[in-house]
Scaffold this motif. Sequence first.
Motif, short mmCIF file in Angstrom:
data_model
loop_
_atom_site.label_atom_id
_atom_site.label_comp_id
_atom_site.label_asym_id
_atom_site.label_seq_id
_atom_site.Cartn_x
_atom_site.Cartn_y
_atom_site.Cartn_z
N ALA A 84 37.86 46.19 33.49
CA ALA A 84 38.67 47.42 33.50
C ALA A 84 39.90 47.25 32.59
O ALA A 84 40.53 46.19 32.57
CB ALA A 84 39.10 47.73 34.92
N SER A 85 40.15 48.27 31.86
CA SER A 85 41.41 48.31 31.07
C SER A 85 42.20 49.56 31.51
O SER A 85 41.61 50.62 31.71
CB SER A 85 41.09 48.35 29.58
OG SER A 85 40.38 49.51 29.25
N ILE A 86 43.52 49.34 31.75
CA ILE A 86 44.37 50.44 32.25
C ILE A 86 45.49 50.67 31.24
O ILE A 86 46.16 49.73 30.80
CB ILE A 86 44.96 50.09 33.62
CG1 ILE A 86 43.79 49.76 34.61
CG2 ILE A 86 45.79 51.23 34.16
CD1 ILE A 86 44.28 49.16 35.89
N LYS A 87 45.59 51.87 30.88
CA LYS A 87 46.62 52.20 29.89
C LYS A 87 47.99 51.83 30.47
O LYS A 87 48.31 52.17 31.60
CB LYS A 87 46.57 53.69 29.57
CG LYS A 87 47.52 54.09 28.47
CD LYS A 87 47.36 55.59 28.16
CE LYS A 87 48.31 56.01 27.05
NZ LYS A 87 48.17 57.46 26.73
N GLU A 88 48.66 51.12 29.66
CA GLU A 88 49.97 50.61 30.11
C GLU A 88 50.90 51.78 30.44
O GLU A 88 51.02 52.73 29.70
CB GLU A 88 50.59 49.76 29.01
CG GLU A 88 51.84 49.04 29.46
CD GLU A 88 52.40 48.13 28.39
OE1 GLU A 88 53.47 47.59 28.59
OE2 GLU A 88 51.71 47.93 27.34
#
Length: 476
Positions: A84-88
Amino acid sequence: VSVDQPADDHGYVVSTVPAKFTITPIAVSLTIDDMTKGYGNATKEFTYKATGLVGQDELKDVTLVCAKCASDNLENVGEYEITASIKEGSNPKYTITTTPGKLTVTPKAVTVTVKDAEKVYGEKDPTFTFETEGLVGDNEKLEKATIARADGEDVGTYKVSVDFETGSNPNYTVTVKEGTLTVTPKDVTLTADNVSKKFGEKDPELTYTVDGLVKLGETEDKLAGVKLTREKGENAGTYAITATVDAKANPNYKVTVAEGGTLTIIANDDKIVVVVKGHSSTGVYRGKEQTVKGFDISTENKAYDLKFVEFTGDSVVSGTDAGTYEMGLSKDDFKNTSVNYPNIVFEVTDGSLKISPKTLVVTAVGDSIIYGDALPTEFKWTVDSLLTGDVLDNIHVSVGKTGILDVGEYKLDFDKKEPTNKNYVVSEFVPAVFKVLKREVTVTIRDTSKVYGSSDPALDSLMTVSGLRNGDVLEG
């Protein structure tokens, strides 16, 4: 942070000293859901679970990524990490800890159906093939397949299966539906061989040839349960040979029996001598007809049956008079009718009737005359056994002299001894005696006289003779 003045201060003057109220992000765990799919299936949207969210909060700008997944959904069987990648800054209220998920690609079930095949016994195996149902895409195929069948070459049904090298098709779980190889009987043609023998010999072994038998390795098959019989008969000729085959004893073959096998019995051309001897008889003339019939026939060859000799002549001879009568048998009267012994030579001795003349004894009949009489003109003779009605001629008796015979005995013999009647033969001519008897004469002396004292008269003159033949005189 500011503090509102209480409404009722109860007598207090509240002095506030401002402070800082810090709201820190709450820890949230983001766990990506594991996912399983079959090889070749579309990948569903990845999902996750967030633990620790407040109220109805949701995480924003969360992107789930499978870095090693294929864009065409054709990931090989295996496990792939989902991250998972979460927008900072998109979720300031939360401190997010992520736990990767796992995409598990399981083998796709495919069914391999081995095609049924067929071959004729003795042929090479056909190329076995199979069909696969369930492959992903038109261009995929199963790799490193080995098709094998159950051992055996006889007529029957054999399982045909396919194996794949371990690990050669990791994306598929293969279910194999076995096929069959059906070995069908081979058509062969059995032909009875033509054989022959000479008449009288034992039958040769009946043999046959088979066109189409299979040779496995160095050994050629043989048919079992073959029975050969021939048409009955022993005379020279051609006899059909019949073959029967026990079908159960030869499951690998469908046997067709060709026509045409024969046993030829060849006539025995050895020379065989058949001896024919006509009956012969001898007899003595007896004034009646005598007959001889038949003949004797023989051969030294015991195999030849004399019933095959056909006689078309006449084997009777008759005769009455003395002589030899031939029966008249000849080779042309005999015919060989045997087809088994064509080389028959007839040695024919004719039969005969031989009638010998009857033997007679002819005896001269003695006779006599008085001296001076003439000789008889014919002398008599007798025969001892002349048959009634028969006569003998050309027989004559004579004394062999002429003129006046002196008194005495003379031989009365045969001066003709050739009777013309050939039915008789004179074994002996018996002579007789012919006598000339003395003739009587009378001497008469006449009476005479003289005077006493005188001389006697001439006595001779007193004598007379009567009865003398002319010119004869009495002497003394």
